[in-house]
Structures are given as structure tokens and as C-alpha cells.
Design a protein around this motif. Structure first.
Motif, PDB file in Angstrom:
ATOM      1  N   PRO A  82      17.927 -10.639 -62.622  1.00  0.00           N
ATOM      2  CA  PRO A  82      18.053  -9.341 -63.300  1.00  0.00           C
ATOM      3  C   PRO A  82      16.783  -8.487 -63.257  1.00  0.00           C
ATOM      4  N   THR A  83      15.632  -9.129 -63.224  1.00  0.00           N
ATOM      5  CA  THR A  83      14.378  -8.367 -63.156  1.00  0.00           C
ATOM      6  C   THR A  83      14.307  -7.621 -61.829  1.00  0.00           C
ATOM      7  N   VAL A  84      14.648  -8.339 -60.759  1.00  0.00           N
ATOM      8  CA  VAL A  84      14.564  -7.745 -59.427  1.00  0.00           C
ATOM      9  C   VAL A  84      15.674  -6.707 -59.225  1.00  0.00           C
ATOM     10  N   LEU A  85      16.829  -6.991 -59.818  1.00  0.00           N
ATOM     11  CA  LEU A  85      17.933  -6.038 -59.719  1.00  0.00           C
ATOM     12  C   LEU A  85      17.537  -4.699 -60.341  1.00  0.00           C
ATOM     13  N   ARG A  86      16.893  -4.772 -61.489  1.00  0.00           N
ATOM     14  CA  ARG A  86      16.441  -3.551 -62.168  1.00  0.00           C
ATOM     15  C   ARG A  86      15.460  -2.789 -61.284  1.00  0.00           C
ATOM     16  N   GLN A  87      14.512  -3.543 -60.723  1.00  0.00           N
ATOM     17  CA  GLN A  87      13.512  -2.877 -59.887  1.00  0.00           C
ATOM     18  C   GLN A  87      14.118  -2.310 -58.617  1.00  0.00           C
ATOM     19  N   ALA A  88      15.091  -3.034 -58.064  1.00  0.00           N
ATOM     20  CA  ALA A  88      15.705  -2.585 -56.805  1.00  0.00           C
ATOM     21  C   ALA A  88      16.416  -1.251 -56.997  1.00  0.00           C
ATOM     22  N   LYS A  89      17.162  -1.122 -58.096  1.00  0.00           N
ATOM     23  CA  LYS A  89      17.935   0.120 -58.257  1.00  0.00           C
ATOM     24  C   LYS A  89      17.022   1.296 -58.574  1.00  0.00           C
ATOM     25  N   ILE A  90      16.029   1.067 -59.406  1.00  0.00           N
ATOM     26  CA  ILE A  90      15.116   2.162 -59.758  1.00  0.00           C
ATOM     27  C   ILE A  90      14.291   2.560 -58.532  1.00  0.00           C
ATOM     28  N   ALA A  91      13.803   1.563 -57.810  1.00  0.00           N
ATOM     29  CA  ALA A  91      12.999   1.849 -56.619  1.00  0.00           C
ATOM     30  C   ALA A  91      13.808   2.628 -55.592  1.00  0.00           C
TER      31      ALA A  91
END
Ligand code: ACO
Length: 275
Positions: free
Chosen positions: A212-221
């Protein structure tokens, strides 16, 4: 029955197996977005962001509508002569519909079950993913009643839909169905209405398997990078990757590399590592 209707909350939230089903709940008014929906959505999004039981947010509508857009009576007419409330209300609406939704810290899926008009396009576009019922009816109806797709609808549309189609629907106000919405890139896919919830749940489950941490960063990035030059994006994205390894409590990158290179326990090309 009138009293019962008055007691119904304008937005329902049901959390089930990690999915928060957020349902616009004014079916008798085709879920037209009034102040009650606006202020409740601001509160609900804030609460769900802090709630660990919510892993994914699904936005949908009760009855036969996703949402008939902004409420002409309560959102527009009632505030025409009240500039202070108009400012407050329009700002709160922008907050949930796009300022927050575009960068929400949890994945979001719009589940378009029926009528979807005008102002409802903004949260639709700003959810990360969208699944529609084939039978749903979409329309940029603004032109039909003498305004342009404002709020931020035209801008939102331009971020997803090709120029010819966008301009066509902005200028004609013609309706289109879920299949057409998928063709023009407004939603990811359309399924028969009876499969809609099941398909949305399937998609949510795929997302919940990811870190979930990476998912959050992936979408925002992804959203941020789309508006940068290549050089800026390259620098920002690499900094963002480093932020990820620093912030990720799972240390997912290390675990995944070990599972692939040393243990030969999974193939990243074919699915997520074992969390
Ligand atoms: N604002 C205020 N009230 C609305 C809205 C709206 N956007 N949409 C529906 N309603 C109300 C109707 O006035 C009606 O109220 P009533 O029962 O008190 O008379 C009730 O919801 C049911 O609507 P009907 O028109 O009877 O429902 P029907 O199923 O026949 O049609 C449809 C549905 C096609 C969605 C129709 O209601 C409609 O055209 N709504 C307006 C859609 C629209 O143009 N939205 C604005 C987009 S522009 C923007 O958002 C900025």
C-alpha cells in the motif's frame, strides 16, 4: 415516508473486507450533489483516510443513478444570491471532488452504476480507476441548460478523453452509454450491470495484494509526472523511488528481490511478491 427520507444520510459508508463502499444516497433526486453530499464527502474522505480498515475507496450511487451532477436547486439556485455560502460550498466541493481525490492516499475506484451527468464527471475522472455498467448513461448536459462544463469539468475531461470526443460531447450534450465511455477512455471498462459490483470487488482485491505504501506513491507520482518536463520527471521520480525505500515499513523492494533472485519464489512479471 417523507420523514424517513429526511433521516437518510446523504452518503452511506460501508466497510467490508478492506473496501469502503461510499454511496451517494439521494436516489429520489438521482444523487444530485447538494450541500449535504458535499460536506459529508469532505468529512467521510478525511475519516476514511485515517481508518486502517479502509484499504480502497469505491465511489458509487444508490438506485439507478451514479449522480445526476450538481443539484440545480440546492447547489446553484440556493446560492445565487448568497456569495459567502457559494464560496464556502464551491470550495468544499472542489476539495473532495478533485483536490483531495486526485491525490488520495488510498486507491479509489468509481463504480458508475447509472446516470452520470455534468458535475459528476469530476469525481469520476479523479478516481484512479473506473468501471461502468454497460447500461449507464453519461452526458455533459451543461450545454442543454445554458452553462458550460465548469467547476473543473472541462479540465478534468481533457485529462482523459481525446480532443475530438471531448469537444463533441461538450458541444452536443449527447448522451452515451458505458461501452462508449470505455471506448473513449473515460472509464477502464464496462460490464453488464449485474456484474458491476463483482468486477469492482475483483479489481479492488488485485490492488489490495500490492504494497500500500508503494501503491500510494505510484499513483501520486504518475499524476505529478504527467505535468512535468521529462528532465523534471526523471529527477522527481528517482527521488520518489528513494523516498519509497525510506518510508516503506515492509521494505518491499528488498523482500521482493530476495524472493525473485535468491528464493526463486515468484516472478514479478506475473504478480506481486508475497507480503
Ligand atoms: N438537480 C436537482 N434536482 C435533480 C437533478 C439535478 N441535477 N437531477 C434530478 N433531480 C431531481 C428532479 O428534479 C426530480 O425531483 P422531484 O421528484 O422533486 O421532481 C428527481 O430528481 C427525479 O428526477 P427525474 O427527472 O424525475 O428522473 P428521471 O429518472 O426521469 O430522469 C435524469 C433522470 C435524466 C438524470 C434527469 O433527472 C435529469 O436530466 N437530471 C439533470 C441532469 C443534469 O443535467 N445535471 C446537471 C449537470 S450540469 C452540472 O452538474 C454542473
Amino acid at each position: 415516508p417523507a420523514e424517513q427520507a429526511a433521516e437518510q444520510p446523504p452518503v452511506l459508508v460501508q466497510i467490508e473486507d478492506g473496501i469502503a463502499w461510499v454511496t451517494l444516497n439521494r436516489p429520489a433526486k438521482r444523487n444530485a450533489i447538494n450541500p449535504g453530499i458535499v460536506y459529508n464527502m469532505v468529512r467521510i474522505m478525511e475519516e476514511l483516510e485515517a481508518n486502517d480498515d479502509c484499504k480502497i475507496m469505491v465511489l458509487t450511487g444508490a438506485g439507478d443513478a451514479f449522480s445526476a451532477g450538481m443539484d440545480l436547486r440546492e447547489y446553484f439556485r440556493a446560492t445565487d444570491d448568497d456569495p459567502k455560502e457559494r464560496t464556502r460550498l464551491f470550495r468544499a466541493n472542489g476539495q473532495w471532488q478533485w483536490r483531495w481525490l486526485r491525490y488520495y492516499s488510498k486507491p479509489t475506484i468509481a463504480m458508475v452504476n447509472g446516470w452520470c451527468f455534468g458535475g459528476a464527471f469530476t469525481p469520476l475522472v479523479c478516481c484512479d480507476l473506473a468501471i461502468a455498467a454497460e447500461e449507464a448513461t453519461f452526458g455533459l448536459s451543461e450545454i442543454n441548460w445554458g452553462i458550460i462544463p465548469a467547476g473543473v469539468v472541462s479540465r478534468a475531461l481533457a485529462s482523459l478523453v481525446r480532443e475530438r470526443e471531448a469537444m463533441y460531447y461538450v458541444m452536443t450534450g449527447e448522451t452515451f452509454n458505458g461501452r462508449r465511455a470505455a471506448e473513449i477512455g473515460l472509464v477502464n471498462e464496462a460490464v453488464p450491470r449485474e456484474r458491476l459490483r463483482e468486477r469492482t470487488r475483483e479489481l479492488a482485491k488485485v490492488l489490495m495484494e500490492k504494497n500500500p505504501t508503494v501503491l500510494r506513491q505510484a499513483k501520486i507520482a504518475h499524476r505529478m509526472a504527467a505535468e512535468m518536463s521529462w528532465d523534471q520527471a526523471a529527477d522527481y521520480l528517482m527521488a520518489k523511488v528513494d523516498q519509497g525505500t525510506f518510508h516503506d515499513p515492509e521494505r518491499g523492494r528488498d523482500t521482493a528481490m530476495k524472493q525473485f533472485l535468491d528464493d526463486k519464489a515468484f516472478k514479478p512479471g506475473l504478480g506481486a511478491y508475497q507480503r
